[in-house]
Design a protein around this motif. Structure first.
Motif, PDB file in Angstrom:
ATOM      1  N   GLU A  88      38.624  43.406  48.256  1.00  0.00           N
ATOM      2  CA  GLU A  88      38.399  42.558  47.088  1.00  0.00           C
ATOM      3  C   GLU A  88      38.934  41.165  47.385  1.00  0.00           C
ATOM      4  OE1 GLU A  88      40.001  44.109  43.531  1.00  0.00           O
ATOM      5  OE2 GLU A  88      38.711  45.873  43.466  1.00  0.00           O
ATOM      6  N   ASN A  89      38.277  40.159  46.858  1.00  0.00           N
ATOM      7  CA  ASN A  89      38.767  38.791  47.023  1.00  0.00           C
ATOM      8  C   ASN A  89      38.370  37.953  45.825  1.00  0.00           C
ATOM      9  OD1 ASN A  89      36.052  38.985  48.768  1.00  0.00           O
ATOM     10  ND2 ASN A  89      36.179  36.933  47.853  1.00  0.00           N
ATOM     11  N   ASP A  90      39.129  36.873  45.591  1.00  0.00           N
ATOM     12  CA  ASP A  90      38.815  35.959  44.506  1.00  0.00           C
ATOM     13  C   ASP A  90      37.951  34.832  45.044  1.00  0.00           C
ATOM     14  OD1 ASP A  90      40.530  34.534  46.051  1.00  0.00           O
ATOM     15  OD2 ASP A  90      42.079  34.253  44.526  1.00  0.00           O
ATOM     16  N   GLY A  91      37.820  33.755  44.267  1.00  0.00           N
ATOM     17  CA  GLY A  91      36.995  32.625  44.686  1.00  0.00           C
ATOM     18  C   GLY A  91      35.513  32.911  44.637  1.00  0.00           C
ATOM     19  N   VAL A  92      35.119  33.842  43.760  1.00  0.00           N
ATOM     20  CA  VAL A  92      33.725  34.268  43.727  1.00  0.00           C
ATOM     21  C   VAL A  92      32.808  33.135  43.323  1.00  0.00           C
ATOM     22  CG1 VAL A  92      32.072  35.801  42.619  1.00  0.00           C
ATOM     23  CG2 VAL A  92      34.323  36.646  43.292  1.00  0.00           C
ATOM     24  N   ASP A  93      33.217  32.329  42.322  1.00  0.00           N
ATOM     25  CA  ASP A  93      32.353  31.251  41.850  1.00  0.00           C
ATOM     26  C   ASP A  93      32.095  30.226  42.945  1.00  0.00           C
ATOM     27  OD1 ASP A  93      33.896  31.285  38.571  1.00  0.00           O
ATOM     28  OD2 ASP A  93      32.207  32.434  39.388  1.00  0.00           O
ATOM     29  N   ALA A  94      33.153  29.926  43.680  1.00  0.00           N
ATOM     30  CA  ALA A  94      32.990  28.946  44.752  1.00  0.00           C
ATOM     31  C   ALA A  94      32.203  29.523  45.906  1.00  0.00           C
ATOM     32  CB  ALA A  94      34.365  28.469  45.231  1.00  0.00           C
TER      33      ALA A  94
ATOM     34  N   GLU B 106      32.673  42.238  40.541  1.00  0.00           N
ATOM     35  CA  GLU B 106      33.211  43.118  39.499  1.00  0.00           C
ATOM     36  C   GLU B 106      33.357  42.348  38.194  1.00  0.00           C
ATOM     37  OE1 GLU B 106      33.941  46.501  40.016  1.00  0.00           O
ATOM     38  OE2 GLU B 106      32.816  46.069  41.843  1.00  0.00           O
ATOM     39  N   SER B 107      33.639  43.113  37.143  1.00  0.00           N
ATOM     40  CA  SER B 107      33.768  42.496  35.818  1.00  0.00           C
ATOM     41  C   SER B 107      34.936  41.516  35.758  1.00  0.00           C
ATOM     42  CB  SER B 107      33.952  43.599  34.759  1.00  0.00           C
ATOM     43  OG  SER B 107      35.088  44.401  35.079  1.00  0.00           O
ATOM     44  N   GLN B 108      35.966  41.709  36.602  1.00  0.00           N
ATOM     45  CA  GLN B 108      37.117  40.809  36.614  1.00  0.00           C
ATOM     46  C   GLN B 108      36.832  39.510  37.355  1.00  0.00           C
ATOM     47  OE1 GLN B 108      37.151  43.918  37.758  1.00  0.00           O
ATOM     48  NE2 GLN B 108      38.350  45.087  36.245  1.00  0.00           N
ATOM     49  N   GLY B 109      35.615  39.349  37.877  1.00  0.00           N
ATOM     50  CA  GLY B 109      35.275  38.129  38.579  1.00  0.00           C
ATOM     51  C   GLY B 109      35.661  38.127  40.039  1.00  0.00           C
ATOM     52  N   ARG B 110      36.004  39.286  40.593  1.00  0.00           N
ATOM     53  CA  ARG B 110      36.354  39.380  42.005  1.00  0.00           C
ATOM     54  C   ARG B 110      35.229  40.108  42.756  1.00  0.00           C
ATOM     55  NH1 ARG B 110      41.800  38.711  43.325  1.00  0.00           N
ATOM     56  NH2 ARG B 110      41.705  40.289  44.980  1.00  0.00           N
ATOM     57  N   PHE B 111      35.003  39.654  43.963  1.00  0.00           N
ATOM     58  CA  PHE B 111      33.989  40.297  44.789  1.00  0.00           C
ATOM     59  C   PHE B 111      34.581  41.546  45.425  1.00  0.00           C
ATOM     60  CE2 PHE B 111      31.614  40.982  48.727  1.00  0.00           C
ATOM     61  CZ  PHE B 111      30.325  40.992  48.241  1.00  0.00           C
TER      62      PHE B 111
END
Length: 415
Positions: free
Chosen positions: A329-335, A367-372
Protein backbone atom coordinates in the motif's frame (compact mmCIF):
# COMPACT_ATOMS: atom_id res chain seq x y z
CA UNK A 1 33.97 -31.57 -47.12
CA UNK A 2 32.92 -30.35 -43.68
CA UNK A 3 30.21 -32.52 -42.13
CA UNK A 4 26.89 -30.99 -41.16
CA UNK A 5 26.12 -30.28 -37.53
CA UNK A 6 23.27 -32.23 -35.86
CA UNK A 7 21.04 -29.11 -35.93
CA UNK A 8 21.63 -28.58 -39.65
CA UNK A 9 21.02 -32.25 -40.37
CA UNK A 10 17.77 -32.05 -38.42
CA UNK A 11 16.60 -28.98 -40.35
CA UNK A 12 17.59 -30.60 -43.64
CA UNK A 13 15.66 -33.72 -42.68
CA UNK A 14 12.59 -31.62 -41.85
CA UNK A 15 12.73 -29.96 -45.27
CA UNK A 16 13.28 -33.21 -47.18
CA UNK A 17 10.66 -35.30 -45.35
CA UNK A 18 7.57 -33.89 -47.17
CA UNK A 19 9.35 -34.08 -50.52
CA UNK A 20 10.46 -37.64 -49.84
CA UNK A 21 6.92 -38.68 -48.90
CA UNK A 22 5.50 -37.11 -52.06
CA UNK A 23 8.23 -38.76 -54.11
CA UNK A 24 7.31 -42.16 -52.73
CA UNK A 25 3.65 -41.63 -53.71
CA UNK A 26 4.66 -40.62 -57.26
CA UNK A 27 6.97 -43.64 -57.53
CA UNK A 28 4.31 -46.07 -56.34
CA UNK A 29 1.69 -44.62 -58.68
CA UNK A 30 4.15 -44.85 -61.57
CA UNK A 31 4.84 -48.47 -60.67
CA UNK A 32 1.15 -49.35 -60.56
CA UNK A 33 0.64 -47.55 -63.87
CA UNK A 34 3.40 -49.58 -65.50
CA UNK A 35 1.96 -52.81 -64.12
CA UNK A 36 -1.49 -51.89 -65.47
CA UNK A 37 -0.01 -51.07 -68.89
CA UNK A 38 1.72 -54.46 -68.92
CA UNK A 39 -1.59 -56.14 -68.12
CA UNK A 40 -3.22 -54.19 -70.94
CA UNK A 41 -0.49 -55.22 -73.36
CA UNK A 42 -0.87 -58.86 -72.31
CA UNK A 43 -4.68 -58.78 -72.67
CA UNK A 44 -4.70 -56.94 -76.03
CA UNK A 45 -1.61 -58.33 -77.67
CA UNK A 46 -1.91 -58.04 -81.46
CA UNK A 47 -4.75 -55.48 -81.31
CA UNK A 48 -2.81 -52.30 -81.92
CA UNK A 49 -5.70 -49.82 -82.03
CA UNK A 50 -7.34 -51.18 -78.91
CA UNK A 51 -3.95 -51.27 -77.19
CA UNK A 52 -3.30 -47.58 -77.96
CA UNK A 53 -6.76 -46.50 -76.81
CA UNK A 54 -6.60 -48.47 -73.56
CA UNK A 55 -2.98 -47.47 -72.95
CA UNK A 56 -3.95 -43.80 -73.31
CA UNK A 57 -6.88 -44.30 -70.92
CA UNK A 58 -4.58 -45.86 -68.34
CA UNK A 59 -2.08 -42.98 -68.61
CA UNK A 60 -4.83 -40.37 -68.19
CA UNK A 61 -6.33 -42.38 -65.34
CA UNK A 62 -3.10 -42.39 -63.35
CA UNK A 63 -2.38 -38.75 -64.24
CA UNK A 64 -5.73 -37.78 -62.73
CA UNK A 65 -4.95 -39.96 -59.72
CA UNK A 66 -1.63 -38.15 -59.26
CA UNK A 67 -3.47 -34.82 -59.14
CA UNK A 68 -5.93 -36.21 -56.59
CA UNK A 69 -3.11 -37.26 -54.25
CA UNK A 70 -2.27 -33.61 -53.55
CA UNK A 71 -3.61 -32.12 -50.33
CA UNK A 72 -5.34 -29.35 -52.29
CA UNK A 73 -7.67 -31.90 -53.90
CA UNK A 74 -9.19 -32.66 -50.49
CA UNK A 75 -10.22 -29.01 -50.27
CA UNK A 76 -12.03 -28.95 -53.60
CA UNK A 77 -15.74 -28.22 -53.79
CA UNK A 78 -18.19 -31.13 -53.87
CA UNK A 79 -18.97 -30.55 -57.53
CA UNK A 80 -15.32 -30.60 -58.52
CA UNK A 81 -14.72 -33.79 -56.56
CA UNK A 82 -17.71 -35.48 -58.21
CA UNK A 83 -16.43 -34.42 -61.66
CA UNK A 84 -13.01 -35.92 -60.93
CA UNK A 85 -14.56 -39.18 -59.74
CA UNK A 86 -16.79 -39.28 -62.82
CA UNK A 87 -13.78 -38.90 -65.12
CA UNK A 88 -12.01 -41.73 -63.33
CA UNK A 89 -15.13 -43.88 -63.43
CA UNK A 90 -15.38 -43.51 -67.22
CA UNK A 91 -11.66 -44.15 -67.74
CA UNK A 92 -11.86 -47.24 -65.53
CA UNK A 93 -14.97 -48.97 -66.92
CA UNK A 94 -14.96 -47.75 -70.53
CA UNK A 95 -12.28 -50.30 -71.57
CA UNK A 96 -14.18 -53.07 -69.77
CA UNK A 97 -17.43 -52.30 -71.64
CA UNK A 98 -15.86 -51.47 -75.02
CA UNK A 99 -13.41 -54.38 -75.17
CA UNK A 100 -15.39 -56.80 -73.05
CA UNK A 101 -12.29 -57.68 -71.04
CA UNK A 102 -10.68 -56.83 -67.70
CA UNK A 103 -7.17 -56.66 -66.27
CA UNK A 104 -5.97 -56.54 -62.73
CA UNK A 105 -5.83 -53.36 -60.64
CA UNK A 106 -7.39 -51.13 -63.32
CA UNK A 107 -10.04 -49.99 -60.80
CA UNK A 108 -7.47 -49.43 -58.03
CA UNK A 109 -7.04 -45.66 -58.64
CA UNK A 110 -10.82 -45.17 -58.61
CA UNK A 111 -11.02 -47.02 -55.28
CA UNK A 112 -8.29 -44.81 -53.81
CA UNK A 113 -9.94 -41.63 -55.09
CA UNK A 114 -13.27 -42.57 -53.55
CA UNK A 115 -11.57 -43.10 -50.18
CA UNK A 116 -9.71 -39.78 -50.46
CA UNK A 117 -12.53 -37.53 -51.68
CA UNK A 118 -15.80 -38.96 -50.36
CA UNK A 119 -17.07 -38.80 -46.77
CA UNK A 120 -16.26 -41.98 -44.78
CA UNK A 121 -19.90 -43.11 -44.64
CA UNK A 122 -19.94 -43.12 -48.45
CA UNK A 123 -16.31 -43.89 -49.21
CA UNK A 124 -15.94 -47.34 -47.61
CA UNK A 125 -19.18 -48.85 -48.97
CA UNK A 126 -18.26 -47.43 -52.42
CA UNK A 127 -14.79 -48.94 -52.10
CA UNK A 128 -16.28 -52.37 -51.41
CA UNK A 129 -18.78 -51.89 -54.25
CA UNK A 130 -16.03 -51.15 -56.78
CA UNK A 131 -14.17 -54.35 -55.88
CA UNK A 132 -17.45 -56.27 -56.10
CA UNK A 133 -18.21 -54.76 -59.55
CA UNK A 134 -14.81 -55.82 -60.89
CA UNK A 135 -15.27 -59.30 -59.45
CA UNK A 136 -18.83 -59.53 -60.81
CA UNK A 137 -17.68 -58.38 -64.23
CA UNK A 138 -15.05 -61.11 -64.26
CA UNK A 139 -17.55 -63.79 -63.22
CA UNK A 140 -20.18 -62.65 -65.73
CA UNK A 141 -17.74 -62.66 -68.63
CA UNK A 142 -16.00 -65.86 -67.69
CA UNK A 143 -12.88 -64.20 -66.34
CA UNK A 144 -11.00 -67.47 -65.90
CA UNK A 145 -10.25 -69.62 -62.90
CA UNK A 146 -11.05 -68.86 -59.29
CA UNK A 147 -7.48 -67.64 -58.84
CA UNK A 148 -7.90 -65.19 -61.72
CA UNK A 149 -11.10 -63.83 -60.21
CA UNK A 150 -9.49 -63.55 -56.78
CA UNK A 151 -6.60 -61.69 -58.39
CA UNK A 152 -8.99 -59.17 -59.94
CA UNK A 153 -10.75 -58.42 -56.66
CA UNK A 154 -7.66 -58.45 -54.44
CA UNK A 155 -5.49 -56.38 -56.79
CA UNK A 156 -8.22 -53.77 -57.11
CA UNK A 157 -8.76 -53.44 -53.37
CA UNK A 158 -5.06 -53.65 -52.52
CA UNK A 159 -4.09 -50.98 -55.05
CA UNK A 160 -6.76 -48.66 -53.69
CA UNK A 161 -5.67 -49.20 -50.09
CA UNK A 162 -1.97 -48.74 -50.84
CA UNK A 163 -2.50 -45.51 -52.79
CA UNK A 164 -4.93 -44.23 -50.16
CA UNK A 165 -2.63 -45.11 -47.27
CA UNK A 166 0.48 -43.57 -48.84
CA UNK A 167 -1.45 -40.41 -49.73
CA UNK A 168 -2.78 -40.02 -46.19
CA UNK A 169 0.69 -40.65 -44.75
CA UNK A 170 2.03 -37.94 -47.03
CA UNK A 171 -0.67 -35.59 -45.76
CA UNK A 172 0.33 -36.42 -42.19
CA UNK A 173 3.99 -35.73 -42.94
CA UNK A 174 3.03 -32.31 -44.31
CA UNK A 175 0.82 -31.62 -41.29
CA UNK A 176 3.54 -32.63 -38.83
CA UNK A 177 6.06 -30.51 -40.72
CA UNK A 178 3.74 -27.48 -40.60
CA UNK A 179 2.92 -28.11 -36.93
CA UNK A 180 6.61 -28.24 -36.03
CA UNK A 181 7.23 -25.00 -37.91
CA UNK A 182 4.32 -23.36 -36.09
CA UNK A 183 5.59 -24.63 -32.74
CA UNK A 184 9.02 -23.20 -33.54
CA UNK A 185 7.46 -19.82 -34.32
CA UNK A 186 5.44 -19.95 -31.11
CA UNK A 187 8.56 -20.84 -29.12
CA UNK A 188 10.39 -17.84 -30.58
CA UNK A 189 7.45 -15.59 -29.73
CA UNK A 190 7.25 -16.94 -26.17
CA UNK A 191 10.99 -16.45 -25.70
CA UNK A 192 10.71 -12.85 -26.88
CA UNK A 193 7.86 -12.25 -24.43
CA UNK A 194 9.85 -13.87 -21.63
CA UNK A 195 12.89 -11.77 -22.41
CA UNK A 196 10.87 -8.54 -22.50
CA UNK A 197 9.00 -9.45 -19.32
CA UNK A 198 12.15 -10.34 -17.39
CA UNK A 199 13.98 -7.22 -18.54
CA UNK A 200 11.05 -5.07 -17.43
CA UNK A 201 10.57 -6.79 -14.09
CA UNK A 202 14.23 -7.14 -13.14
CA UNK A 203 15.91 -4.05 -14.58
CA UNK A 204 13.11 -1.55 -13.91
CA UNK A 205 13.71 -1.80 -10.20
CA UNK A 206 17.51 -1.67 -10.46
CA UNK A 207 17.55 1.33 -12.79
CA UNK A 208 15.04 3.20 -10.63
CA UNK A 209 17.17 2.50 -7.55
CA UNK A 210 20.33 3.70 -9.32
CA UNK A 211 18.59 6.89 -10.44
CA UNK A 212 17.28 7.68 -6.94
CA UNK A 213 20.59 6.96 -5.25
CA UNK A 214 22.45 9.15 -7.75
CA UNK A 215 20.01 11.99 -7.02
CA UNK A 216 20.61 11.49 -3.30
CA UNK A 217 24.39 11.54 -3.82
CA UNK A 218 24.10 14.77 -5.79
CA UNK A 219 22.24 16.40 -2.91
CA UNK A 220 24.54 15.30 -0.08
CA UNK A 221 27.94 15.08 -1.71
CA UNK A 222 28.98 18.48 -0.31
CA UNK A 223 27.22 18.44 3.04
CA UNK A 224 27.76 14.78 3.92
CA UNK A 225 30.65 13.27 1.90
CA UNK A 226 30.86 10.17 4.12
CA UNK A 227 27.22 9.33 3.43
CA UNK A 228 27.78 10.07 -0.25
CA UNK A 229 30.65 7.56 -0.39
CA UNK A 230 28.43 4.93 1.20
CA UNK A 231 25.70 5.61 -1.33
CA UNK A 232 28.21 5.39 -4.19
CA UNK A 233 29.22 1.95 -2.94
CA UNK A 234 25.53 1.03 -2.80
CA UNK A 235 25.03 2.25 -6.40
CA UNK A 236 27.95 0.08 -7.51
CA UNK A 237 26.34 -2.90 -5.83
CA UNK A 238 22.99 -2.27 -7.50
CA UNK A 239 24.63 -1.79 -10.91
CA UNK A 240 26.57 -5.05 -10.55
CA UNK A 241 23.34 -6.82 -9.63
CA UNK A 242 21.66 -5.29 -12.69
CA UNK A 243 24.47 -6.60 -14.88
CA UNK A 244 24.08 -10.05 -13.34
CA UNK A 245 20.33 -9.85 -13.94
CA UNK A 246 20.90 -9.13 -17.63
CA UNK A 247 23.10 -12.21 -17.92
CA UNK A 248 20.55 -14.35 -16.13
CA UNK A 249 17.74 -13.09 -18.36
CA UNK A 250 19.81 -13.98 -21.41
CA UNK A 251 20.40 -17.48 -20.06
CA UNK A 252 16.70 -17.96 -19.30
CA UNK A 253 17.21 -18.74 -15.61
CA UNK A 254 16.48 -16.50 -12.66
CA UNK A 255 15.82 -17.38 -9.01
CA UNK A 256 14.96 -14.59 -6.58
CA UNK A 257 14.29 -14.43 -2.87
CA UNK A 258 11.44 -12.42 -1.36
CA UNK A 259 13.38 -11.97 1.89
CA UNK A 260 16.49 -10.72 0.07
CA UNK A 261 14.42 -8.33 -2.05
CA UNK A 262 12.80 -6.97 1.12
CA UNK A 263 16.23 -6.03 2.50
CA UNK A 264 17.05 -4.24 -0.75
CA UNK A 265 13.68 -2.46 -0.69
CA UNK A 266 14.35 -1.04 2.76
CA UNK A 267 17.63 0.50 1.61
CA UNK A 268 16.18 1.88 -1.61
CA UNK A 269 13.16 3.38 0.12
CA UNK A 270 15.43 5.04 2.64
CA UNK A 271 17.47 6.55 -0.18
CA UNK A 272 14.25 7.86 -1.75
CA UNK A 273 13.16 9.41 1.58
CA UNK A 274 10.02 7.26 1.63
CA UNK A 275 8.77 5.84 4.90
CA UNK A 276 8.57 2.08 4.45
CA UNK A 277 6.96 -0.32 6.89
CA UNK A 278 8.11 -3.74 5.74
CA UNK A 279 6.90 -6.94 7.36
CA UNK A 280 7.94 -10.12 5.52
CA UNK A 281 7.28 -13.19 7.61
CA UNK A 282 6.26 -16.15 5.48
CA UNK A 283 8.97 -18.70 6.15
CA UNK A 284 10.71 -20.73 3.51
CA UNK A 285 8.83 -20.71 0.22
CA UNK A 286 8.87 -22.90 -2.83
CA UNK A 287 11.58 -21.47 -5.15
CA UNK A 288 9.09 -20.75 -7.93
CA UNK A 289 6.67 -18.98 -5.57
CA UNK A 290 9.56 -17.13 -3.93
CA UNK A 291 10.75 -15.86 -7.32
CA UNK A 292 7.31 -14.73 -8.48
CA UNK A 293 6.56 -12.88 -5.22
CA UNK A 294 10.01 -11.28 -5.23
CA UNK A 295 9.30 -10.11 -8.77
CA UNK A 296 5.95 -8.72 -7.61
CA UNK A 297 7.72 -6.85 -4.82
CA UNK A 298 10.20 -5.41 -7.28
CA UNK A 299 7.51 -4.27 -9.67
CA UNK A 300 5.46 -2.70 -6.87
CA UNK A 301 8.45 -0.82 -5.51
CA UNK A 302 9.44 0.27 -9.01
CA UNK A 303 5.99 1.81 -9.47
CA UNK A 304 6.30 3.59 -6.13
CA UNK A 305 9.78 4.93 -6.89
CA UNK A 306 8.57 6.45 -10.14
CA UNK A 307 6.35 8.88 -8.18
CA UNK A 308 8.14 11.41 -6.00
CA UNK A 309 4.91 12.45 -4.21
CA UNK A 310 4.74 9.14 -2.35
CA UNK A 311 5.58 9.68 1.32
CA UNK A 312 4.90 6.31 2.91
CA UNK A 313 4.21 2.74 1.99
CA UNK A 314 3.42 -0.53 3.73
CA UNK A 315 4.65 -3.92 2.55
CA UNK A 316 3.49 -7.11 4.22
CA UNK A 317 3.73 -10.78 3.35
CA UNK A 318 1.90 -13.47 5.35
CA UNK A 319 0.88 -17.09 5.02
CA UNK A 320 -2.77 -18.04 5.48
CA UNK A 321 -3.49 -21.73 5.13
CA UNK A 322 -2.08 -22.87 1.79
CA UNK A 323 -1.75 -19.35 0.38
CA UNK A 324 0.93 -16.71 0.76
CA UNK A 325 -0.22 -13.12 0.33
CA UNK A 326 1.92 -10.09 -0.47
CA UNK A 327 0.23 -6.71 0.11
CA UNK A 328 1.68 -3.32 -0.82
CA UNK A 329 0.00 0.00 0.00
CA UNK A 330 1.19 3.54 -0.65
CA UNK A 331 -0.13 7.08 -0.44
CA UNK A 332 0.20 9.86 -3.01
CA UNK A 333 -2.51 8.31 -5.15
CA UNK A 334 -3.84 11.62 -6.49
CA UNK A 335 -0.42 12.74 -7.59
CA UNK A 336 0.45 9.36 -8.95
CA UNK A 337 -2.70 9.04 -10.98
CA UNK A 338 -3.33 5.41 -10.10
CA UNK A 339 -6.70 4.04 -11.00
CA UNK A 340 -8.53 0.80 -10.67
CA UNK A 341 -9.29 0.58 -14.37
CA UNK A 342 -8.64 -2.50 -16.38
CA UNK A 343 -5.50 -1.01 -17.98
CA UNK A 344 -2.71 -2.42 -15.89
CA UNK A 345 0.24 -1.62 -18.13
CA UNK A 346 3.02 -3.99 -19.00
CA UNK A 347 4.42 -4.29 -15.46
CA UNK A 348 1.25 -5.38 -13.68
CA UNK A 349 0.23 -7.35 -16.75
CA UNK A 350 3.48 -9.30 -16.53
CA UNK A 351 2.90 -9.97 -12.84
CA UNK A 352 -0.63 -11.14 -13.52
CA UNK A 353 0.72 -13.58 -16.12
CA UNK A 354 3.41 -14.89 -13.77
CA UNK A 355 0.99 -15.39 -10.87
CA UNK A 356 -1.68 -17.06 -12.99
CA UNK A 357 0.95 -19.48 -14.31
CA UNK A 358 1.46 -20.87 -10.79
CA UNK A 359 -2.19 -20.71 -9.72
CA UNK A 360 -2.07 -17.29 -8.08
CA UNK A 361 -3.84 -13.98 -8.65
CA UNK A 362 -3.19 -10.24 -8.65
CA UNK A 363 -5.46 -7.37 -7.67
CA UNK A 364 -4.58 -3.69 -7.77
CA UNK A 365 -6.56 -0.49 -7.29
CA UNK A 366 -7.35 2.49 -5.09
CA UNK A 367 -8.89 1.68 -1.72
CA UNK A 368 -11.61 3.69 -0.04
CA UNK A 369 -9.00 5.35 2.21
CA UNK A 370 -7.35 6.86 -0.86
CA UNK A 371 -4.31 4.57 -0.82
CA UNK A 372 -3.23 2.40 -3.70
CA UNK A 373 -3.20 -1.29 -2.81
CA UNK A 374 -1.55 -4.15 -4.71
CA UNK A 375 -2.23 -7.70 -3.53
CA UNK A 376 -0.42 -10.74 -4.92
CA UNK A 377 -1.61 -14.18 -3.84
CA UNK A 378 0.16 -17.44 -4.62
CA UNK A 379 -0.25 -21.04 -3.46
CA UNK A 380 2.48 -22.50 -1.29
CA UNK A 381 2.68 -25.29 -3.81
CA UNK A 382 2.59 -23.96 -7.38
CA UNK A 383 0.12 -25.55 -9.78
CA UNK A 384 2.65 -26.61 -12.41
CA UNK A 385 6.23 -26.17 -11.21
CA UNK A 386 9.18 -27.11 -13.34
CA UNK A 387 10.70 -30.56 -12.64
CA UNK A 388 13.67 -28.96 -10.94
CA UNK A 389 11.39 -26.82 -8.83
CA UNK A 390 9.25 -29.82 -7.98
CA UNK A 391 12.29 -31.71 -6.77
CA UNK A 392 13.36 -28.77 -4.68
CA UNK A 393 9.89 -28.44 -3.19
CA UNK A 394 10.27 -31.94 -1.71
CA UNK A 395 12.74 -30.41 0.72
CA UNK A 396 10.21 -27.82 1.93
CA UNK A 397 6.78 -29.35 1.32
CA UNK A 398 4.85 -26.97 3.55
CA UNK A 399 6.44 -23.82 2.30
CA UNK A 400 7.70 -23.14 5.81
CA UNK A 401 10.01 -24.60 8.36
CA UNK A 402 13.68 -25.02 7.74
CA UNK A 403 15.63 -21.78 8.01
CA UNK A 404 12.72 -19.37 8.14
CA UNK A 405 13.47 -15.97 6.70
CA UNK A 406 11.67 -13.22 8.61
CA UNK A 407 12.17 -9.47 8.24
CA UNK A 408 10.36 -6.83 10.22
CA UNK A 409 11.40 -3.27 9.52
CA UNK A 410 9.14 -0.54 10.85
CA UNK A 411 9.37 3.18 10.43
CA UNK A 412 12.54 3.27 8.29
CA UNK A 413 13.22 6.69 6.80
CA UNK A 414 16.15 8.37 5.08
CA UNK A 415 18.40 10.34 7.40
Amino acid sequence: MESLSPDKRGRLSDVLAPRLAQGIVVTVLSGYGIVTLLNVEYALRGRTRDLLVCGGAVLVLYAVQLVLTSARARRWSTGRKCAALAVQFVLTFFPLVWLDTAWGSVAGPLSASVLLLAPPRIAWPSFALISALVLGWGVHHGGGTVLDLAYLAISTGLTGLVVYGLTRLTDLVHEVHEARAEMARMAVTQERLRFARDLHDLLGYSLSAISLKCELIQRIIVSNPERARDEIASVLGVSRQALADVRLVASGYRDMSLAAEAVSVVNVMAAADVRADVDIDCGRLHPLVDTVLATALREGVTNILRHSKVQSCTIKATVEGETVELVMENDGVDAIGHSDSGDRGSGLGNLDTRLMAIGGSLTAGVESQGRFRLTARAPLRPVAPDPADAAESQECPNGGGGSAAAIRVLGRRAV
